[in-house]
Design a protein around this motif. Structure first.
Motif, PDB file in Angstrom:
ATOM      1  N   THR A 184     -17.688 123.674  12.215  1.00 14.66           N
ATOM      2  CA  THR A 184     -16.531 124.536  11.992  1.00 14.66           C
ATOM      3  C   THR A 184     -15.498 123.851  11.117  1.00 14.66           C
ATOM      4  N   THR A 185     -15.196 122.597  11.436  1.00 12.31           N
ATOM      5  CA  THR A 185     -14.189 121.862  10.671  1.00 12.31           C
ATOM      6  C   THR A 185     -14.612 121.681   9.221  1.00 12.31           C
ATOM      7  N   PHE A 186     -15.888 121.320   9.011  1.00 11.01           N
ATOM      8  CA  PHE A 186     -16.358 121.086   7.648  1.00 11.01           C
ATOM      9  C   PHE A 186     -16.353 122.379   6.834  1.00 11.01           C
ATOM     10  N   LEU A 187     -16.817 123.470   7.435  1.00 11.96           N
ATOM     11  CA  LEU A 187     -16.851 124.721   6.685  1.00 11.96           C
ATOM     12  C   LEU A 187     -15.434 125.227   6.414  1.00 11.96           C
ATOM     13  N   TYR A 188     -14.539 125.020   7.368  1.00 11.71           N
ATOM     14  CA  TYR A 188     -13.142 125.403   7.144  1.00 11.71           C
ATOM     15  C   TYR A 188     -12.555 124.634   5.957  1.00 11.71           C
ATOM     16  N   GLN A 189     -12.861 123.356   5.869  1.00  9.26           N
ATOM     17  CA  GLN A 189     -12.366 122.541   4.760  1.00  9.26           C
ATOM     18  C   GLN A 189     -12.928 122.992   3.421  1.00  9.26           C
ATOM     19  N   ASN A 190     -14.075 123.676   3.452  1.00 10.21           N
ATOM     20  CA  ASN A 190     -14.788 124.010   2.219  1.00 10.21           C
ATOM     21  C   ASN A 190     -15.083 125.509   2.118  1.00 10.21           C
ATOM     22  N   ILE A 191     -14.183 126.336   2.619  1.00 12.56           N
ATOM     23  CA  ILE A 191     -14.396 127.787   2.598  1.00 12.56           C
ATOM     24  C   ILE A 191     -14.666 128.254   1.167  1.00 12.56           C
ATOM     25  N   GLY A 192     -15.776 128.956   1.008  1.00 13.96           N
ATOM     26  CA  GLY A 192     -16.113 129.521  -0.290  1.00 13.96           C
ATOM     27  C   GLY A 192     -16.807 128.581  -1.251  1.00 13.96           C
ATOM     28  N   LYS A 193     -16.903 127.297  -0.915  1.00 12.87           N
ATOM     29  CA  LYS A 193     -17.499 126.328  -1.842  1.00 12.87           C
ATOM     30  C   LYS A 193     -19.013 126.421  -1.846  1.00 12.87           C
ATOM     31  N   TYR A 194     -19.614 126.709  -0.682  1.00 12.38           N
ATOM     32  CA  TYR A 194     -21.068 126.701  -0.548  1.00 12.38           C
ATOM     33  C   TYR A 194     -21.580 128.100  -0.205  1.00 12.38           C
ATOM     34  N   ASP A 195     -22.827 128.348  -0.589  1.00  9.85           N
ATOM     35  CA  ASP A 195     -23.458 129.631  -0.296  1.00  9.85           C
ATOM     36  C   ASP A 195     -24.009 129.606   1.131  1.00  9.85           C
ATOM     37  N   VAL A 196     -23.134 129.891   2.074  1.00  6.09           N
ATOM     38  CA  VAL A 196     -23.478 129.904   3.494  1.00  6.09           C
ATOM     39  C   VAL A 196     -23.175 131.293   4.041  1.00  6.09           C
ATOM     40  N   GLY A 197     -24.142 131.895   4.701  1.00  2.00           N
ATOM     41  CA  GLY A 197     -23.938 133.191   5.335  1.00  2.00           C
ATOM     42  C   GLY A 197     -23.845 133.040   6.837  1.00  2.00           C
ATOM     43  N   LEU A 198     -22.757 133.526   7.422  1.00  2.00           N
ATOM     44  CA  LEU A 198     -22.561 133.462   8.865  1.00  2.00           C
ATOM     45  C   LEU A 198     -22.776 134.841   9.475  1.00  2.00           C
ATOM     46  N   LEU A 199     -23.727 134.918  10.384  1.00  2.00           N
ATOM     47  CA  LEU A 199     -23.975 136.146  11.118  1.00  2.00           C
ATOM     48  C   LEU A 199     -23.138 136.145  12.391  1.00  2.00           C
ATOM     49  N   PRO A 200     -22.659 137.296  12.826  1.00  2.00           N
ATOM     50  CA  PRO A 200     -21.906 137.341  14.081  1.00  2.00           C
ATOM     51  C   PRO A 200     -22.821 137.073  15.270  1.00  2.00           C
ATOM     52  N   GLN A 201     -22.256 136.528  16.313  1.00  2.00           N
ATOM     53  CA  GLN A 201     -23.029 136.191  17.501  1.00  2.00           C
ATOM     54  C   GLN A 201     -23.749 137.399  18.084  1.00  2.00           C
ATOM     55  N   SER A 202     -23.141 138.581  17.983  1.00  2.00           N
ATOM     56  CA  SER A 202     -23.770 139.780  18.531  1.00  2.00           C
ATOM     57  C   SER A 202     -25.083 140.080  17.824  1.00  2.00           C
ATOM     58  N   CYS A 203     -25.122 139.889  16.509  1.00  2.00           N
ATOM     59  CA  CYS A 203     -26.358 140.088  15.742  1.00  2.00           C
ATOM     60  C   CYS A 203     -27.398 139.055  16.134  1.00  2.00           C
ATOM     61  N   LEU A 204     -26.966 137.809  16.240  1.00  2.00           N
ATOM     62  CA  LEU A 204     -27.902 136.744  16.573  1.00  2.00           C
ATOM     63  C   LEU A 204     -28.564 137.014  17.920  1.00  2.00           C
ATOM     64  N   LYS A 205     -27.764 137.298  18.939  1.00  2.00           N
ATOM     65  CA  LYS A 205     -28.292 137.446  20.301  1.00  2.00           C
ATOM     66  C   LYS A 205     -29.137 138.694  20.477  1.00  2.00           C
ATOM     67  N   SER A 206     -28.801 139.768  19.789  1.00  2.00           N
ATOM     68  CA  SER A 206     -29.529 141.013  20.000  1.00  2.00           C
ATOM     69  C   SER A 206     -30.731 141.174  19.085  1.00  2.00           C
ATOM     70  N   GLU A 207     -30.759 140.431  17.939  1.00  2.00           N
ATOM     71  CA  GLU A 207     -31.788 140.688  16.944  1.00  2.00           C
ATOM     72  C   GLU A 207     -32.640 139.477  16.573  1.00  2.00           C
ATOM     73  N   LEU A 208     -32.121 138.249  16.772  1.00  2.00           N
ATOM     74  CA  LEU A 208     -32.814 137.094  16.217  1.00  2.00           C
ATOM     75  C   LEU A 208     -33.148 135.988  17.209  1.00  2.00           C
ATOM     76  N   PHE A 209     -32.231 135.657  18.083  1.00  2.00           N
ATOM     77  CA  PHE A 209     -32.347 134.379  18.802  1.00  2.00           C
ATOM     78  C   PHE A 209     -31.515 134.455  20.063  1.00  2.00           C
ATOM     79  N   ARG A 210     -32.100 134.072  21.168  1.00  2.00           N
ATOM     80  CA  ARG A 210     -31.350 134.100  22.426  1.00  2.00           C
ATOM     81  C   ARG A 210     -31.657 132.841  23.230  1.00  2.00           C
ATOM     82  N   GLN A 211     -30.616 132.112  23.591  1.00  2.00           N
ATOM     83  CA  GLN A 211     -30.801 130.943  24.454  1.00  2.00           C
ATOM     84  C   GLN A 211     -30.983 131.384  25.906  1.00  2.00           C
TER      85      GLN A 211
END
Length: 244
Positions: free
Chosen positions: A183-210
């Protein structure tokens, strides 16, 4: 924590992404468990990932160390072997492996959801991770991370994590190599890298569940381990908020 959560929301807002829609496939799925003989619940979950991935690679402590030595040299492998907790080793190894080969890393105490095959077919063009967006303490998570090989964000994140560990300053694993560090690193570099963040709701319901694996109630869980050492969030928060 409110100020740190604001950093998490800023990182998410700057990198919020829709489900991938390209035709570039993810190279493989890889996972890590420090011991060569995981408990049955972990092996059962592993088989679910194997069944939905064209290629699945499983690493333990020895094979992870061998991978780092072959790709990054003896000094890197030695530094990895001296890390003091399996969670820290897992955090560091996944970055080495993503930096070299790419792929999709998933925590071993997780199960795939129904859209994983689709994600593997079309999520290979950029870095993908997720943010906790439906609970307090919004952070960028590193328990599900996909990337193409040699991506500059993964290489820079690895360098940052290694610097954190070298200059530990009484911080816990969350801040050294886990979601606090991401979180800290991405905050320091917002917009610098091509990183896509999915919301937790999408992750848990569609991709991955712990799931609540038994090891989480032992010192194999970094939270239990650090609680017994008396480590809290104070030092990590101080470090993170210097970047606000």
């Amino acid at each position: 924590m409110t100020r740190f959560e604001a950093m998490g929301w800023a990182a998410y807002s700057g990198h919020r992404a829709e489900f991938p829609a390209t035709e570039n496939s993810v190279m493989d799925v890889f996972q890590f468990w420090d011991h060569s003989m995981p408990p049955k619940e972990i092996l059962d979950a592993k088989q679910l990932w194997v069944s939905c991935a064209e290629e699945h690679v499983w690493y333990d402590d020895q094979s992870a160390r061998d991978f780092i030595r072959e790709g990054f040299g003896d000094a890197a492998a030695k530094a990895y072997s001296e890390l003091w907790h399996p969670a820290l080793k897992s955090d560091v190894f996944r970055l080495y492996r993503l930096a070299k080969c790419g792929g999709l890393y998933c925590d071993a105490d997780s199960k795939p959801e129904y859209r994983i095959p689709e994600f593997l077919r079309c999520g290979g063009e950029r870095v993908w991770a997720s943010s906790m967006t439906n609970v307090p303490n919004c952070v960028v998570n590193n328990w599900f991370v996909a990337a193409p090989p040699c991506h500059p964000f993964i290489e820079a994140m690895l360098d940052q994590v290694l610097r954190n560990i070298h200059d530990i300053d009484s911080r816990g694993i969350f801040w050294l190599s886990g979601p606090g560090a991401f979180t800290t690193f991405l905050y320091q570099n917002i917009g610098k890298y091509d990183v896509g963040l999915l919301p937790q709701s999408c992750l848990k319901s569609e991709l991955f569940r712990q799931f609540d694996a038994d090891y989480k109630h032992t010192e194999q869980n970094w939270r239990v381990y650090e609680h017994k050492l008396g480590l809290d969030n104070d030092s990590g928060l101080t470090w993170a908020l210097r970047n606000v």
